[in-house]
Design a protein around this motif. Sequence first.
Motif, PDB file in Angstrom:
ATOM      1  N   ASP A 104       0.854  -1.185   0.000  1.00 31.60           N
ATOM      2  CA  ASP A 104       0.000   0.000   0.000  1.00 31.60           C
ATOM      3  C   ASP A 104       0.886   1.229   0.000  1.00 31.60           C
ATOM      4  OD1 ASP A 104      -2.490  -1.392   0.252  1.00 31.60           O
ATOM      5  OD2 ASP A 104      -1.986  -1.748   2.357  1.00 31.60           O
ATOM      6  N   GLN A 105       0.576   2.137  -0.902  1.00 25.29           N
ATOM      7  CA  GLN A 105       1.322   3.397  -0.924  1.00 25.29           C
ATOM      8  C   GLN A 105       0.677   4.348   0.069  1.00 25.29           C
ATOM      9  OE1 GLN A 105       2.646   5.125  -4.696  1.00 25.29           O
ATOM     10  NE2 GLN A 105       1.601   6.980  -4.071  1.00 25.29           N
ATOM     11  N   LEU A 106       1.460   4.818   1.023  1.00 21.76           N
ATOM     12  CA  LEU A 106       0.936   5.739   2.025  1.00 21.76           C
ATOM     13  C   LEU A 106       1.116   7.183   1.597  1.00 21.76           C
ATOM     14  CD1 LEU A 106       2.371   3.956   5.199  1.00 21.76           C
ATOM     15  CD2 LEU A 106       0.106   3.685   4.157  1.00 21.76           C
ATOM     16  N   GLU A 107       2.226   7.450   0.915  1.00 21.81           N
ATOM     17  CA  GLU A 107       2.515   8.826   0.505  1.00 21.81           C
ATOM     18  C   GLU A 107       3.540   8.800  -0.615  1.00 21.81           C
ATOM     19  OE1 GLU A 107       4.347  12.926   2.437  1.00 21.81           O
ATOM     20  OE2 GLU A 107       4.529  11.051   3.516  1.00 21.81           O
ATOM     21  N   ALA A 108       3.381   9.668  -1.598  1.00 22.54           N
ATOM     22  CA  ALA A 108       4.368   9.811  -2.666  1.00 22.54           C
ATOM     23  C   ALA A 108       4.455  11.281  -3.039  1.00 22.54           C
ATOM     24  CB  ALA A 108       3.976   8.982  -3.878  1.00 22.54           C
ATOM     25  N   THR A 109       5.599  11.867  -2.777  1.00 20.95           N
ATOM     26  CA  THR A 109       5.871  13.250  -3.160  1.00 20.95           C
ATOM     27  C   THR A 109       7.213  13.251  -3.889  1.00 20.95           C
ATOM     28  OG1 THR A 109       6.981  13.689  -1.058  1.00 20.95           O
ATOM     29  CG2 THR A 109       4.630  14.202  -1.166  1.00 20.95           C
ATOM     30  N   PRO A 110       7.542  14.322  -4.606  1.00 20.56           N
ATOM     31  CA  PRO A 110       8.850  14.333  -5.267  1.00 20.56           C
ATOM     32  C   PRO A 110       9.969  14.121  -4.246  1.00 20.56           C
ATOM     33  CG  PRO A 110       7.481  16.120  -6.087  1.00 20.56           C
ATOM     34  CD  PRO A 110       6.745  15.502  -4.923  1.00 20.56           C
ATOM     35  N   GLY A 111      10.758  13.079  -4.471  1.00 16.01           N
ATOM     36  CA  GLY A 111      11.883  12.798  -3.603  1.00 16.01           C
ATOM     37  C   GLY A 111      11.555  12.009  -2.350  1.00 16.01           C
ATOM     38  N   SER A 112      10.317  11.520  -2.229  1.00 19.40           N
ATOM     39  CA  SER A 112       9.940  10.781  -1.022  1.00 19.40           C
ATOM     40  C   SER A 112       8.782   9.831  -1.328  1.00 19.40           C
ATOM     41  CB  SER A 112       9.520  11.771   0.069  1.00 19.40           C
ATOM     42  OG  SER A 112       9.044  11.089   1.197  1.00 19.40           O
ATOM     43  N   VAL A 113       8.925   8.598  -0.872  1.00 17.86           N
ATOM     44  CA  VAL A 113       7.859   7.600  -1.029  1.00 17.86           C
ATOM     45  C   VAL A 113       7.761   6.832   0.292  1.00 17.86           C
ATOM     46  CG1 VAL A 113       7.071   5.555  -2.290  1.00 17.86           C
ATOM     47  CG2 VAL A 113       8.332   7.339  -3.500  1.00 17.86           C
ATOM     48  N   ARG A 114       6.534   6.633   0.773  1.00 18.35           N
ATOM     49  CA  ARG A 114       6.299   5.810   1.968  1.00 18.35           C
ATOM     50  C   ARG A 114       5.328   4.699   1.606  1.00 18.35           C
ATOM     51  NH1 ARG A 114       4.264   7.289   6.773  1.00 18.35           N
ATOM     52  NH2 ARG A 114       2.762   8.680   5.822  1.00 18.35           N
ATOM     53  N   LEU A 115       5.700   3.470   1.947  1.00 19.25           N
ATOM     54  CA  LEU A 115       4.886   2.300   1.634  1.00 19.25           C
ATOM     55  C   LEU A 115       4.689   1.443   2.880  1.00 19.25           C
ATOM     56  CD1 LEU A 115       6.988   1.149  -1.452  1.00 19.25           C
ATOM     57  CD2 LEU A 115       4.827   2.383  -1.589  1.00 19.25           C
ATOM     58  N   ARG A 116       3.626   0.638   2.854  1.00 18.37           N
ATOM     59  CA  ARG A 116       3.454  -0.423   3.839  1.00 18.37           C
ATOM     60  C   ARG A 116       3.442  -1.712   3.021  1.00 18.37           C
ATOM     61  NH1 ARG A 116      -0.663   1.216   7.022  1.00 18.37           N
ATOM     62  NH2 ARG A 116      -2.137   0.772   5.376  1.00 18.37           N
ATOM     63  N   ALA A 117       4.350  -2.625   3.351  1.00 17.58           N
ATOM     64  CA  ALA A 117       4.471  -3.876   2.605  1.00 17.58           C
ATOM     65  C   ALA A 117       4.287  -5.047   3.555  1.00 17.58           C
ATOM     66  CB  ALA A 117       5.834  -3.950   1.930  1.00 17.58           C
ATOM     67  N   LYS A 118       3.546  -6.035   3.100  1.00 21.75           N
ATOM     68  CA  LYS A 118       3.247  -7.189   3.950  1.00 21.75           C
ATOM     69  C   LYS A 118       3.396  -8.452   3.118  1.00 21.75           C
ATOM     70  CE  LYS A 118      -0.458  -9.003   6.884  1.00 21.75           C
ATOM     71  NZ  LYS A 118      -1.823  -8.759   7.354  1.00 21.75           N
ATOM     72  N   SER A 119       4.215  -9.375   3.619  1.00 21.38           N
ATOM     73  CA  SER A 119       4.416 -10.638   2.922  1.00 21.38           C
ATOM     74  C   SER A 119       4.683 -11.734   3.947  1.00 21.38           C
ATOM     75  CB  SER A 119       5.607 -10.531   1.960  1.00 21.38           C
ATOM     76  OG  SER A 119       5.907 -11.782   1.398  1.00 21.38           O
ATOM     77  N   PRO A 120       3.951 -12.858   3.877  1.00 27.71           N
ATOM     78  CA  PRO A 120       4.152 -13.912   4.870  1.00 27.71           C
ATOM     79  C   PRO A 120       5.527 -14.575   4.779  1.00 27.71           C
ATOM     80  CG  PRO A 120       2.569 -14.611   3.197  1.00 27.71           C
ATOM     81  CD  PRO A 120       2.863 -13.160   2.950  1.00 27.71           C
ATOM     82  N   ARG A 121       6.130 -14.591   3.580  1.00 26.64           N
ATOM     83  CA  ARG A 121       7.434 -15.244   3.420  1.00 26.64           C
ATOM     84  C   ARG A 121       8.554 -14.253   3.125  1.00 26.64           C
ATOM     85  NH1 ARG A 121       6.522 -19.855  -0.839  1.00 26.64           N
ATOM     86  NH2 ARG A 121       8.758 -20.048  -0.533  1.00 26.64           N
TER      87      ARG A 121
END
Length: 199
Positions: free
Chosen positions: A87-104
Amino acid sequence: PGSALGSPKVYRDQPLFVLTQGVSRRTLYVYDTEGLSPRRAAFVPRTLRVQSAEAMAREVARRDLRRLAVVLGPGKNKPPSGRGEVDQLEATPGSVRLRAKSPRGGFLLLGEIWHPGWQARVDGTVTPLRRANLALMGLDLPPGEHRVELRFSTPGWALGATFSALSLLMIMLAGVALVVSGRRSRRARPRQPDSEVPS
């Protein structure tokens, strides 16, 4: 899920400009990003690790990039997995914040152009970014849910800004010194009496 980039179109013997090397003729890889998820990132099913940019170029030209990422640098070739959510939480020029979830866990391929100025933090800890599929970048994530932060800072920018600020300060100090010394020299000169003009 997996990379929606697919395989690139390949244009051989094209004039390309590389900042540190000038213009040379090289192979150009063009990715069709139409339909690329706005999440800007996806877990890839597999990785193939290579140790040089030349090896990466050879593998990218012959592989189906919808099924794996060709990654430059150390690490283990990941067995098929690639399951996960991003899930992308925020994307601005020069900055990206994501939440990533994977069982393996797995390799998270980012839809950003690789550049050494990008830095990544996973759950607040600095994590190496890897060049992937020639033009992109990604990072290895352990199993579980993680917050991924990417920030771009131009290499050398802070040093250049420091030198510029010091230079400006020196110019200002020199200007102040000139003004002060000019006032002192005017005060130090004896006043000339007004000469009388005969009438």
